[in-house]
Design an enzyme around this catalytic site. Structure first.
Site, PDB file in Angstrom:
ATOM      1  N   ASN A  61       0.844  -1.206   0.000  1.00 50.41           N
ATOM      2  CA  ASN A  61       0.000   0.000   0.000  1.00 50.41           C
ATOM      3  C   ASN A  61       0.874   1.248   0.000  1.00 50.41           C
ATOM      4  O   ASN A  61       1.924   1.289   0.650  1.00 50.41           O
ATOM      5  CB  ASN A  61      -1.008  -0.015   1.159  1.00 50.41           C
ATOM      6  CG  ASN A  61      -0.400  -0.169   2.521  1.00 50.41           C
ATOM      7  OD1 ASN A  61       0.615  -0.826   2.688  1.00 50.41           O
ATOM      8  ND2 ASN A  61      -1.018   0.423   3.522  1.00 50.41           N
ATOM      9  N   GLU A  63       0.416   5.306   0.527  1.00 50.80           N
ATOM     10  CA  GLU A  63      -0.549   6.316   0.989  1.00 50.80           C
ATOM     11  C   GLU A  63      -0.153   7.712   0.521  1.00 50.80           C
ATOM     12  O   GLU A  63       0.920   7.936  -0.029  1.00 50.80           O
ATOM     13  CB  GLU A  63      -0.670   6.229   2.514  1.00 50.80           C
ATOM     14  CG  GLU A  63      -1.221   4.869   2.935  1.00 50.80           C
ATOM     15  CD  GLU A  63      -1.455   4.746   4.431  1.00 50.80           C
ATOM     16  OE1 GLU A  63      -0.982   5.598   5.209  1.00 50.80           O
ATOM     17  OE2 GLU A  63      -2.127   3.768   4.822  1.00 50.80           O
ATOM     18  N   CYS A  72      -4.157   0.643  -2.333  1.00 50.89           N
ATOM     19  CA  CYS A  72      -3.980  -0.592  -1.560  1.00 50.89           C
ATOM     20  C   CYS A  72      -2.884  -1.460  -2.185  1.00 50.89           C
ATOM     21  O   CYS A  72      -2.587  -1.355  -3.383  1.00 50.89           O
ATOM     22  CB  CYS A  72      -5.266  -1.402  -1.565  1.00 50.89           C
ATOM     23  SG  CYS A  72      -6.640  -0.630  -0.707  1.00 50.89           S
ATOM     24  N   GLU A  74      -3.040  -4.524  -2.948  1.00 51.28           N
ATOM     25  CA  GLU A  74      -3.553  -5.423  -3.988  1.00 51.28           C
ATOM     26  C   GLU A  74      -3.563  -4.732  -5.347  1.00 51.28           C
ATOM     27  O   GLU A  74      -3.147  -5.298  -6.358  1.00 51.28           O
ATOM     28  CB  GLU A  74      -4.985  -5.870  -3.656  1.00 51.28           C
ATOM     29  CG  GLU A  74      -5.109  -6.738  -2.410  1.00 51.28           C
ATOM     30  CD  GLU A  74      -5.287  -5.938  -1.123  1.00 51.28           C
ATOM     31  OE1 GLU A  74      -4.771  -4.801  -1.031  1.00 51.28           O
ATOM     32  OE2 GLU A  74      -5.933  -6.454  -0.203  1.00 51.28           O
ATOM     33  N   CYS A 111     -10.349  -4.812   0.163  1.00 50.29           N
ATOM     34  CA  CYS A 111     -11.484  -3.882   0.180  1.00 50.29           C
ATOM     35  C   CYS A 111     -12.345  -4.089  -1.073  1.00 50.29           C
ATOM     36  O   CYS A 111     -11.936  -4.780  -2.026  1.00 50.29           O
ATOM     37  CB  CYS A 111     -10.985  -2.439   0.257  1.00 50.29           C
ATOM     38  SG  CYS A 111     -10.341  -1.811  -1.311  1.00 50.29           S
ATOM     39  N   CYS A 114     -10.720  -3.186  -4.459  1.00 50.05           N
ATOM     40  CA  CYS A 114      -9.715  -4.175  -4.892  1.00 50.05           C
ATOM     41  C   CYS A 114     -10.393  -5.453  -5.379  1.00 50.05           C
ATOM     42  O   CYS A 114      -9.937  -6.071  -6.350  1.00 50.05           O
ATOM     43  CB  CYS A 114      -8.744  -4.482  -3.760  1.00 50.05           C
ATOM     44  SG  CYS A 114      -7.572  -3.142  -3.458  1.00 50.05           S
TER      45      CYS A 114
HETATM   46  N1  THU Z   1      -5.155  -1.605   2.705  1.00 48.10           N
HETATM   47  C1  THU Z   1      -4.589  -2.400   1.765  1.00 48.10           C
HETATM   48  O1  THU Z   1      -3.541  -2.076   1.196  1.00 48.10           O
HETATM   49  N2  THU Z   1      -5.207  -3.567   1.471  1.00 48.10           N
HETATM   50  C2  THU Z   1      -6.300  -4.057   2.121  1.00 48.10           C
HETATM   51  O2  THU Z   1      -6.761  -5.142   1.813  1.00 48.10           O
HETATM   52  C3  THU Z   1      -6.928  -3.267   3.179  1.00 48.10           C
HETATM   53  C4  THU Z   1      -6.382  -1.897   3.392  1.00 48.10           C
HETATM   54  C5  THU Z   1      -4.449  -0.357   3.054  1.00 48.10           C
HETATM   55  C6  THU Z   1      -5.132   0.914   2.668  1.00 48.10           C
HETATM   56  C7  THU Z   1      -4.506   1.874   3.659  1.00 48.10           C
HETATM   57  O3  THU Z   1      -3.252   2.302   3.166  1.00 48.10           O
HETATM   58  C8  THU Z   1      -4.254   1.038   4.892  1.00 48.10           C
HETATM   59  O4  THU Z   1      -4.280  -0.301   4.456  1.00 48.10           O
HETATM   60  C9  THU Z   1      -5.269   1.243   6.000  1.00 48.10           C
HETATM   61  O5  THU Z   1      -6.540   1.042   5.552  1.00 48.10           O
END
Ligand code: THU
Length: 156
Positions: A61, A63, A72, A74, A111, A114
Site C-alpha cells: 500500500n 498512501e 492498496c 492489492e 477492500c 480491490c
Molecule cells: N489496505 C490495503 O492495502 N489492502 C487491504 O486489503 C486493506 C487496506 C491499506 C489501505 C490503507 O493504506 C491502509 O491499508 C489502511 O486502511
C-alpha cells in the site's frame, strides 16, 4: 418470495500445511509489507501475485496526504503486473499485513474496490485467481475472487 443463500468456502490452513508454492507466495507477501508507504495509517499491507509465466510480482500500500489518492497493496500489485506482463494470466494472490510491530493475527481481506479490480483480471484470464489471506497462525484460501464478491457487477 424465495430466499437465496450465498455461501463462501474458506480453506483454513496452518502455515505448515501449505504447498511449497503457497509458502513462497505467503513469504513474498509478508516481505512486501516492509515496502509499504503508510505513514498515515501505519498499517503495512503486502501482496504477492503468482503469474502464469512463473513470475512473482509483489507490492504494497502507498498512501498520500490526500487520503483517497493512496492505493492498496492489492491494486499496486495487480496493476503493476498487468502493466509489466500484459495478457499474462494471474494465478494466485497472497495478502499479508503488519502493524504495531507484528503480523496481524486475523487475515486481512481486500477492500471492495480491490475485489472489483481483481475480478477484472480474473475474467481476462478466464480462470479463478486463488486468494490467500495471511494471518499470523492461519492462512485462509479462497478458490477465486467471486468467493469474496458475490453478485458482482459484470459488464462483459
Ligand atoms: N489496505 C490495503 O492495502 N489492502 C487491504 O486489503 C486493506 C487496506 C491499506 C489501505 C490503507 O493504506 C491502509 O491499508 C489502511 O486502511
Amino acid at each position: 418470495m424465495e430466499n437465496r443463500i450465498i455461501t463462501t468456502k474458506i480453506g483454513v490452513y496452518s502455515h505448515n500445511e501449505l504447498s511449497a508454492e503457497d509458502k513462497n507466495l505467503v513469504e513474498c507477501a509478508k516481505n512486501a509489507t516492509a515496502t509499504s508507504y503508510s505513514p498515515y495509517s501505519k498499517f503495512q499491507v503486502g501482496a504477492a501475485l503468482l503469474l502464469d509465466n512463473g513470475e512473482v510480482i509483489s507490492g504494497s500500500n502507498q498512501e498520500n496526504a490526500a487520503f483517497p489518492s493512496g492505493t492498496c497493496a492489492e491494486r499496486t500489485t495487480i496493476f503493476y503486473a498487468s502493466a509489466r506482463y500484459p495478457g499474462v494470466r494471474f494465478r494466485k494472490l497472497a495478502i499479508a499485513a503488519f502493524t504495531e510491530g507484528m503480523f496481524v493475527e486475523e487475515p486481512v481481506s481486500p477492500c471492495g474496490a480491490c475485489r472489483q479490480a481483481i475480478l477484472e483480471y480474473e475474467k481476462l484470464g478466464g480462470e479463478p485467481i486463488e486468494i490467500l489471506l495471511v494471518g499470523r497462525d492461519k492462512v485462509y484460501k479462497l478458490a477465486g475472487i467471486r468467493s469474496l464478491l458475490p453478485l458482482s457487477f459484470e459488464d462483459f
